[in-house]
Design a protein around this motif. Structure first.
Motif: not given
Length: 213
Positions: A12-19, A23-24, A86-88
Motif C-alpha cells: 500500500r503506497e498511500q495511506v489515509g481515509k481517501g486512499a 481501495l475498497r 474493511i481492514h485487517a
C-alpha cells in the motif's frame, strides 16, 4: 493441526481515509503487517480472497502466509452496515514462535453422558479455549468428551487433555467450560437436549450457577 493458509497482497503506497476508500471501491481491503521487531508494512488484499479465508472457520487460529511472510491474523474490522471486511491486521511470526490463539471446542460423546440421556441440558460456558502454542502446531479444534457427565456435573479446564505443547492462557483458575443442568433450569421450547450460552465473567458467578439457576 490447523492448515496454513495463503493470501496474496500488494504494498500500500498511500495511506489515509481517501486512499483506503479508493481501495475498497476496487474490491481491495487495506491491511497492515506488524511485529517481530520490524516496521509495520501497509498492504492491501483482495476482498473476495480474504472473505474466502474468513469462511474457513479457522482463520484466526491459522498461520497465513502473505507473499512468503509468516503471519497470524489478529483482527479484521467489518462495515457495520454491509458486514464487508474493511481492514485487517496481521502479526509477523517466526516458524516456531509461541503464539496466543483461540481454538474452537467440539463436544463429543453426548450419547455417553447419562445426565444428557435422561433429559439434562448441556449448558456451554465457553465455545473456544484460549491457548498458548507453537505456531507450527496450532490445533484446528479441541475435542472434549462428555462421557460420564451427570446432571449437576461441571466440566473444567483441568479435565481437558490438551495437545502436546499447548497450555491454557488462563492459569489463575480452573475455569468452567460446560455444565449439565436439569431441563427445568433452562427454558427450552421442546424439552429435548439443547445448548445455550452462559456468561462466564465474573468467573465466580459462573461457578455459582453450575448446579442450575
Amino acid at each position: 493441526m490447523s492448515d496454513t493458509l495463503t493470501l496474496s497482497a500488494e504494498t500500500r503506497e498511500q495511506v489515509g481515509k481517501g486512499a483506503s476508500r479508493e481501495l475498497r471501491r476496487n474490491g481491495r481491503v487495506p491491511a497492515v503487517i506488524y511485529g517481530n521487531k520490524q516496521d509495520p508494512q501497509g498492504i492491501h488484499v483482495e476482498e473476495r480472497e480474504l472473505h474466502r479465508l474468513l469462511m474457513t472457520g479457522h482463520f484466526f487460529n491459522s498461520v497465513v502466509m502473505i507473499n512468503g511472510e509468516r503471519t497470524l491474523p489478529k483482527d479484521v474490522a467489518f462495515d457495520p452496515v454491509t458486514d464487508r471486511p474493511i481492514h485487517a491486521d496481521f502479526l509477523r511470526i517466526s516458524e516456531h514462535a509461541t503464539v496466543h490463539v483461540n481454538v474452537p471446542i467440539v463436544f463429543a460423546d453426548e450419547e455417553l453422558a447419562p445426565g444428557i440421556k435422561r433429559g439434562g441440558v448441556l449448558n456451554i460456558v465457553r465455545h473456544e479455549l484460549d491457548l498458548v502454542v507453537d505456531a507450527a502446531e496450532i490445533p484446528s479444534e479441541i475435542t472434549i468428551s462428555l462421557k460420564g457427565l451427570e446432571v449437576g456435573d461441571s466440566l473444567h479446564i483441568s479435565a481437558v487433555t490438551l495437545p502436546k505443547g499447548a497450555t491454557s492462557a488462563i492459569t489463575d483458575r480452573d475455569f468452567t467450560i460446560a455444565t449439565v443442568v436439569a431441563p427445568s433450569a433452562l427454558k427450552s421450547s421442546d424439552g429435548d437436549t439443547a445448548t445455550t450460552e452462559a456468561a462466564e465473567e465474573p468467573e465466580a458467578a459462573a461457578e455459582g450457577e453450575e448446579a442450575g439457576e
